[in-house]
Write a protein that holds these residues in place. Structure first.
Motif, PDB file in Angstrom:
ATOM      1  N   LEU B 355      43.490 101.541   7.935  1.00  0.00           N
ATOM      2  CA  LEU B 355      44.418 100.969   6.952  1.00  0.00           C
ATOM      3  C   LEU B 355      43.920 101.153   5.525  1.00  0.00           C
ATOM      4  N   THR B 358      44.757 105.162   4.819  1.00  0.00           N
ATOM      5  CA  THR B 358      46.076 105.799   4.987  1.00  0.00           C
ATOM      6  C   THR B 358      47.148 104.907   4.368  1.00  0.00           C
ATOM      7  N   GLU B 359      48.410 105.300   4.544  1.00  0.00           N
ATOM      8  CA  GLU B 359      49.505 104.475   4.020  1.00  0.00           C
ATOM      9  C   GLU B 359      50.153 103.625   5.091  1.00  0.00           C
ATOM     10  N   LEU B 360      49.499 103.529   6.253  1.00  0.00           N
ATOM     11  CA  LEU B 360      50.055 102.705   7.321  1.00  0.00           C
ATOM     12  C   LEU B 360      50.070 101.242   6.923  1.00  0.00           C
ATOM     13  N   ASP B 361      51.068 100.516   7.436  1.00  0.00           N
ATOM     14  CA  ASP B 361      51.107  99.063   7.264  1.00  0.00           C
ATOM     15  C   ASP B 361      50.538  98.374   8.490  1.00  0.00           C
ATOM     16  N   SER B 407      56.754 104.152  15.909  1.00  0.00           N
ATOM     17  CA  SER B 407      57.558 103.029  15.410  1.00  0.00           C
ATOM     18  C   SER B 407      57.128 101.699  16.002  1.00  0.00           C
ATOM     19  N   HIS B 416      48.549  94.983   7.319  1.00  0.00           N
ATOM     20  CA  HIS B 416      48.492  94.462   5.952  1.00  0.00           C
ATOM     21  C   HIS B 416      49.231  93.131   5.992  1.00  0.00           C
ATOM     22  N   ARG B 419      52.576  92.972   4.103  1.00  0.00           N
ATOM     23  CA  ARG B 419      53.666  93.741   4.687  1.00  0.00           C
ATOM     24  C   ARG B 419      54.171  93.085   5.962  1.00  0.00           C
ATOM     25  N   LEU B 442      61.931  98.214  11.074  1.00  0.00           N
ATOM     26  CA  LEU B 442      62.343  99.602  10.878  1.00  0.00           C
ATOM     27  C   LEU B 442      62.696  99.843   9.415  1.00  0.00           C
ATOM     28  N   GLY B 443      62.048 100.834   8.817  1.00  0.00           N
ATOM     29  CA  GLY B 443      62.293 101.124   7.409  1.00  0.00           C
ATOM     30  C   GLY B 443      61.354 100.393   6.481  1.00  0.00           C
ATOM     31  N   SER B 444      60.753  99.292   6.959  1.00  0.00           N
ATOM     32  CA  SER B 444      59.804  98.540   6.137  1.00  0.00           C
ATOM     33  C   SER B 444      58.368  98.818   6.528  1.00  0.00           C
ATOM     34  N   LEU B 445      58.119  98.865   7.854  1.00  0.00           N
ATOM     35  CA  LEU B 445      56.746  99.022   8.326  1.00  0.00           C
ATOM     36  C   LEU B 445      56.452 100.460   8.718  1.00  0.00           C
ATOM     37  N   PHE B 446      55.367 100.965   8.210  1.00  0.00           N
ATOM     38  CA  PHE B 446      54.881 102.290   8.577  1.00  0.00           C
ATOM     39  C   PHE B 446      53.805 102.049   9.630  1.00  0.00           C
TER      40      PHE B 446
END
Lengths: 503, 503
Positions: B355, B358-361, B407, B416, B419, B442-446
């Motif tokens: 975390l 990267t850009e993962l949430d 997903s 995070h 998030r 969906l669309g908010s969490l990576f």
């Protein structure tokens, strides 16, 4: 006759030739004269004298709101005046600790920026006289999806052969036009090359170009380029996943119980909590009330519509607020403090009406006439932002002339549950805190205030019961806004919110 | 001599005149011939025959991912196949109720759309050959603030007098150029009119144009127009307040305790919770563990780093999850179920590293080898979206080749905190639920998954203690995924998430 004719022909052609030559020279001369006439003013006054900017004081006057200059600048400042105090948040740290804190804050800030795609790249500029039509704004595609790109056309000069190239980087290109491979190359690749001598076919192909987002990524912007000869147009394609809705069913009868949940937090004030609950039930017998309690002893509350939660002792004010709102299942949540009480004018329906009909996320009421409205104005700066707090509002609310738009209100407000949960109450804030929530919500929460909806406040009264007296004494100790706590909150603003100072 | 000279002059001018006439006629002829030659292919094949689209089956093949056609369409469908079940969410409602439910959902959806500024207006298209330079993308201004507009220029034909008009609607315009009032009119108004015969001055004024956002509003886009004679260029200015950062201080030693909080929810399984806690302490003696408990009897947990919260009995699974995460004060939160237990390979540090870099949430691990990765693909449609779930991942994660992007993952993940709180766990889901959280996200969490970080699972064992046997029996009753609950969850997807069906 023939000789006469030839003679006239010779003279005629002579005159034509002379005339043409005279005309050519003459027009060049006149044109030059014309140009110099048109340009004369610029020769009359030196260009340097005409091209000047407004003086700095004038520019400072122009873009000021509430005494703050809201224009891009390198460094913002917080100046104390007779009306405004000013706080420098880094003063909350010891001088020995500060360099290390600064470095850690910078590292965390850079991580935050990376994840948010900040700083944004400089604006994309279009050159004049590009021979292309293209979409300037608004082309969006979901990750892995495909969209047609509207508005692409070529209107340049005629040519024997037209060669137009489209280039993307975060996706691939194609066209729905059915063409031979010689005409369109690179279908399904990052670069699409169209070669044709038929202008109509070129524009047909362009009209049907598609963009496919490749690779699963969240919010990104791909700059797609469209070129021919030496002309290049660039336009943005936004790759974004739409937000999944989170709608609440108000039920067939739109009962208030299915629309609104009341939430509160209590600590060492069971007597006040009971007065509050009793007053709620007088006007709203079946609304769910969520109570978060971090007292020493759990309470027994005989009310089937009260949901009661216990927490570690003294866990804290904002932790309790965050807990309470985390349990709400209705569209709206009404926040009240445990020492308020409902009266006739405490009309929740009015607040619901405001949120149903406007774009507000939060609408505050009045606590015995006190609306506590304040505006928050932010100036951004590399070494931390400057935040300015001013009493009052930004102006009236559309459709509700008695209500206003502002940044912060009292602790009596109705909110969209989802929007409130998205900002949340920071559990770090254990004791006295209020504006910190609205600062955390800056940019996320659209806040308003409707003074006509009034709740009352339980006055501090002399407790008779000895147990209660002891309880209230303990409460006062926890409630005191000590210097250590003030320093803690200033330090929190410094690090968490990346703020430099406030006025 | 003079006569000879005049004779030669006459002949010369005659030849010139003839030559010019011949040249003019000749080139017109050749040009016409040339044009007809160039255009000949279009005359040879009828235009209608050349301008055709790819056949529908070909288009359907082109933009398919995992068997789903991800291209704009009026109506999406969920088709059951041998591999995929399909659910029609409206089937969860009684036929009598459905029309009223549909109407209520539509009303709530329209409210949601109004607040989100949906649907977006159609893309803004630029016409070809506009004589202007202007910013296509990236001009942003905070509410009430002012920004300079970059890239404005006029490169049209020369004229005796230049008149250029700029028009805004959600803000006012000005210029930093110092000019007489006759040259620039409308300073500080919605329309700025520049009149000058000096092209250099015109471009100097344009170069310094400013935009001031008036009225306090959240995310809006103002289409500003720039016109001269019959040419009009339009470009977007985005009015948006930046998000206030919410950074966490990892402390001078970056102790894991200051970076990660463990969160879990328990219900009628105190023995399993104790095994979990004991296993955590074996590897992480001082990490804070937050426990949300909606059992009948509160537990006594002797661990200074465990924070224990009680809830109304059976309030529910997701309510408890939402409660637990609402109390976290560290940058990251590790979710674990109360029947897991830590082993040697349960390396929280590895997940933190992912975390941080990267850009993962959210990054999930593996529960005894089970990663439970699934992809969610959405097709939008007016009467409700179609959601498709497929096992596996979208591909590897940049910089971490053993990890993937997906997903949904197992209930063992690091996230995070901010998030995670923004999406939250819906307290409506009281019993069995899992994917609903990832659908809400969906669309908010990576989301990503790193199988090498493994936690173990406490097997169902025969309880010996009679009290425990009774407890486990009660637990099983609550845990059963009854038909009523299944219908409830389908109905929730229908209304809350505005979904039509799934495969």
């Amino acid at each position: 006759m023939t000789i006469l004719f030839l003679w006239f022909l010779k003279r005629f052609l002579f005159i034509i030739g002379l005339g043409i030559i005279l005309f050519l020279f003459g027009s060049m001369f006149l044109h030059a004269e014309f140009i110099s006439l048109t340009r004369e003013p610029s020769h009359a006054v030196p260009i340097a004298q005409m091209l000047k900017l407004l003086p700095e004081e004038r520019i400072k006057d122009l873009f000021t709101y509430d005494g703050i200059w809201l224009f891009p600048k390198n460094q913002c400042k917080c100046e104390a005046t007779r009306q405004q105090e000013s706080y420098n948040f880094q003063d909350a740290y010891g001088t020995n600790d500060l360099p290390a804190v600064k470095a850690r804050r910078q590292a965390e800030y850079e991580h935050f920026q990376r994840r948010e795609g900040l700083p944004r790249p400089p604006p994309l500029l279009a050159q004049p006289n590009l021979p292309f039509g293209y979409p300037v704004h608004g082309v969006e595609v979901m990750p892995l999806h495909t969209v047609p790109i509207p508005g692409l056309q070529f209107e340049g000069p005629d040519a024997h052969l037209y060669e137009v190239t489209l280039t993307a980087s975060l996706g691939t290109l194609n066209t729905l036009a059915d063409t031979p491979d010689s005409v369109v190359q690179g279908r399904g690749q990052k670069q699409l090359i169209i070669s044709t001598s038929n202008r109509g076919l070129l524009n047909f192909i362009l009209h049907h170009v598609t963009y496919t987002s490749t690779g699963y990524q969240h919010h990104r912007v791909d700059m797609v380029s469209l070129e021919s000869e030496s002309s290049v147009a660039k336009f943005p394609v936004t790759i974004r996943h739409p937000l999944i809705p989170k709608l609440h069913d108000p039920g067939p009868e739109r009962k208030l119980r299915d629309l609104v949940t009341i939430a509160t937090k209590t600590f060492l004030r069971p007597h006040k909590l009971k007065v509050l609950l009793h007053s709620i039930r007088k006007y709203y017998p079946d609304l769910t009330v969520i109570v978060a309690d971090d007292s020493k002893q759990p309470l027994k509350i005989n009310d089937i519509h009260v949901e009661y939660y216990t927490m570690p002792f003294g866990k804290g004010w904002f932790a309790g607020r965050n807990l309470a709102i985390s349990q709400v299942t209705t569209k709206y949540v009404l926040w009240v403090d445990d020492d308020f009480f409902f009266v006739n004018k405490t009309k929740i329906e009015v607040l619901v009406d405001v949120l149903e009909k406007t774009e507000l996320d939060v609408v505050g009421g009045s606590v015995l006439g006190n609306v506590f409205q304040f505006k928050l104005l932010l100036e951004q700066s590399k070494s931390g932002d400057c935040i300015h707090r001013r009493p009052g509002s930004f102006g009236p609310l559309d459709s509700f002339p008695n209500c206003v738009v502002t940044s912060g209100v009292v602790n009596f407000f109705l909110a969209h549950t989802e929007r409130l949960q998205r900002v949340g109450f920071d559990p770090h804030l254990q004791r006295v805190a209020h504006s910190e929530f609205f600062i955390d919500g800056l940019g996320s929460l659209f806040v308003g205030s409707c003074p006509e909806v009034i709740i009352s406040h339980q006055a501090r009264s002399q407790a008779v019961d000895s147990e209660l007296v002891a309880l209230e004494k303990t409460y006062s100790i926890y409630r005191a806004n000590t210097n250590a706590q003030v320093q803690f909150k200033l330090a929190l603003h410094y690090f968490k919110n990346h703020l430099q100072c406030s006025t």
